[in-house]
Write an enzyme that holds these catalytic residues in place. Structure first.
Site, PDB file in Angstrom:
ATOM      1  CE1 TYR A   1      14.107  31.227   3.902  1.00 22.94           C
ATOM      2  CE2 TYR A   1      14.215  28.797   3.852  1.00 22.94           C
ATOM      3  CZ  TYR A   1      14.032  30.130   3.013  1.00 22.94           C
ATOM      4  OH  TYR A   1      13.868  30.139   1.824  1.00 22.94           O
TER       5      TYR A   1
ATOM      6  CG  MET B   1      10.262  23.309  -1.044  1.00 25.54           C
ATOM      7  SD  MET B   1       9.332  24.357  -1.978  1.00 25.54           S
ATOM      8  CE  MET B   1       8.240  25.012  -0.867  1.00 25.54           C
TER       9      MET B   1
ATOM     10  CE  LYS C   1      -0.426  -0.468   4.935  1.00 22.54           C
ATOM     11  NZ  LYS C   1      -1.112  -0.071   6.178  1.00 22.54           N
TER      12      LYS C   1
ATOM     13  NE  ARG D   1      -5.298   0.335  12.082  1.00 24.42           N
ATOM     14  CZ  ARG D   1      -4.238   0.213  11.346  1.00 24.42           C
ATOM     15  NH1 ARG D   1      -3.165   1.287  11.486  1.00 24.42           N
ATOM     16  NH2 ARG D   1      -3.998  -0.922  10.755  1.00 24.42           N
TER      17      ARG D   1
HETATM   18  C1  LIG Z   1      -3.480  -4.732   8.342  1.00 25.99           C
HETATM   19  C2  LIG Z   1      -2.161  -4.564   8.233  1.00 25.99           C
HETATM   20  N1  LIG Z   1      -1.403  -5.702   7.997  1.00 25.99           N
HETATM   21  C3  LIG Z   1       0.154  -5.452   7.785  1.00 25.99           C
HETATM   22  C4  LIG Z   1       0.753  -4.501   7.943  1.00 25.99           C
HETATM   23  C5  LIG Z   1       2.183  -4.422   7.597  1.00 25.99           C
HETATM   24  O1  LIG Z   1       2.809  -3.973   8.675  1.00 25.99           O
HETATM   25  P1  LIG Z   1       4.301  -3.513   8.899  1.00 25.99           P
HETATM   26  O2  LIG Z   1       4.628  -2.577   7.716  1.00 25.99           O
HETATM   27  O3  LIG Z   1       4.632  -3.333  10.085  1.00 25.99           O
HETATM   28  O4  LIG Z   1       4.988  -4.946   8.713  1.00 25.99           O
HETATM   29  C6  LIG Z   1      -0.034  -2.998   8.045  1.00 25.99           C
HETATM   30  C7  LIG Z   1       0.694  -1.879   7.671  1.00 25.99           C
HETATM   31  O5  LIG Z   1       0.318  -1.011   8.320  1.00 25.99           O
HETATM   32  C8  LIG Z   1      -1.778  -3.377   8.220  1.00 25.99           C
HETATM   33  O6  LIG Z   1      -2.294  -2.060   8.226  1.00 25.99           O
END
Ligand SMILES: Cc1ncc(COP(=O)(O)O)c(C=O)c1O
Length: 361
Positions: free
Chosen positions: A255, A303, A35, A130
């Site tokens: 800066y 920047m 992701k 969550r």
């Molecule tokens: C549901 C879920 N599984 C696995 C992972 C992977 O986690 P990591 O990058 O700590 O291995 C994430 C990452 O945020 C996650 O949200």
């Protein structure tokens, strides 16, 4: 000389890290978490390189659509699932696997009428608070999902660990025990662990593991180096020196004049800044690497540039490469100095920075 920040992505290191995942969780299938543009590494290129993973995981439907558009054909799990009927239709049409974590999603599934069922992961909230069904609702949800015609049976089960990086905490053991109790009468495949979980809590590895950060060579633990687990950094974030100034005692740099030389100093201006994703809050003293020598950030991050004190370094010229993190300089050192985590730095590398893919063997 090109004034250009670049993120060099070592695909052989990525494959090496996947091999470490497979060796560590040798009985599990691997859902590679790609992701957020594969934590800033480039989702498509990473997916192509990780062809040996059993599935990919993304957070959102839009990310999965991007992967399918790029002709990535294998299983893709959408970790937050669908939010609307139209997203659900897309998931079905593109054969995406979905995580279901709330009642609204079940309602949407009840209303759908699919030719072929969807692969579903039921997410249980065992303490992260969550996403996921509350323990009190799990029996009823399991029962309803078992009867749902739109779901491929048996559906799969997952939870997410909140404190897997803390080996002294009871939280992980409590979460795993609760998960086991809640799913004891179901037969679907299970998944519990992220990177820290799969490395530190082997009994929680189950049918599937879900590594993210360790694939990219990041260290999921604060008290251990990534190399301790045999991981190699995938991203080397670098730029070069644009100018070198001799600054007299009492003169300031950058800066706000936030850094004042305590003696005559040599200051290199490096072509990297928060516009590239270098952390704006990196504290003075944050290390960089130039010709295998450490130099240290002085003054505020701009920047497009930072200033580093090279007074103690040898043979440094305009145009020399500067490594901000990666090969030879653990990203965790920079993260610590910036009061953040490696995930944030990797994801924060901006679009103006070209990713240059290399494969060394
Ligand atoms: C549901 C879920 N599984 C696995 C992972 C992977 O986690 P990591 O990058 O700590 O291995 C994430 C990452 O945020 C996650 O949200």
């Amino acid at each position: 000389m090109i004034n250009q920040a670049v993120a060099e992505i070592d695909l052989s290191a990525l494959k090496h890290n996947l091999a470490i995942v497979k060796k560590t969780a040798y009985q599990s299938k691997v859902m590679a978490v790609i992701k957020a543009n594969a934590y800033g590494h480039g989702m498509y290129q990473v997916a192509q390189a990780l062809i040996d993973a059993d599935a990919f995981a993304v957070a959102r439907v839009a990310e999965a659509v991007e992967l399918r558009d790029a002709n990535i054909k294998g299983p893709i799990v959408v970790l937050a699932g669908f939010n609307t009927a139209s997203e659900l239709t897309i998931c079905n049409a593109l054969e995406l696997d979905v995580v279901i974590h709330c009642e609204q999603q079940i309602e949407l599934l009840n209303r759908a009428n699919f030719d072929k069922p969807l692969t579903v992961w039921m997410k249980i909230n065992t303490g992260m608070n969550r996403l996921g069904f509350d323990p009190a609702d799990v029996t009823s949800v399991i029962h309803r999902l078992e009867l749902n015609q739109n779901i491929r049976q048996p559906f799969k089960l997952m939870t997410h660990l909140a404190c897997a990086d803390d080996m002294c905490s009871d939280a992980t053991a409590n979460q795993v025990t609760l998960f086991d109790e809640l799913v004891s009468n179901t037969i679907g495949e299970q998944s519990i662990t992220n990177s820290a979980g799969l490395l530190a809590w082997s009994y929680a590895q189950r049918h599937w593991v879900r590594p993210g950060i360790m694939l990219y060579g990041g260290n999921p633990f604060s008290n251990k180096a990534a190399e301790d687990n045999g991981l190699k950094p995938v991203m080397t974030f670098k730029s070069n020196i644009l100018a070198i100034h001799r600054v007299k005692k009492g003169q300031s740099v950058g800066y706000g004049g936030a850094w004042i030389a305590s003696k005559t100093s040599l200051i290199a201006t490096v072509g990297i800044g928060y516009g590239d994703g270098y952390p704006r809050h990196a504290s003075m003293g944050t290390p960089v690497l130039i010709n295998k020598q450490h130099a240290y950030l002085v003054g505020r991050v701009s920047m497009d540039s930072i200033s580093v004190d090279i007074t103690e370094c040898e043979n440094i010229c305009i145009g020399d490469d500067v490594i901000l993190w990666g090969n030879g300089l653990p990203i965790e050192d920079v993260a610590k100095a910036s009061d953040t985590i490696s995930y944030d730095l990797m994801c924060g590398v901006t679009e103006r920075v070209p990713r240059r893919y290399i494969e060394v063997n």
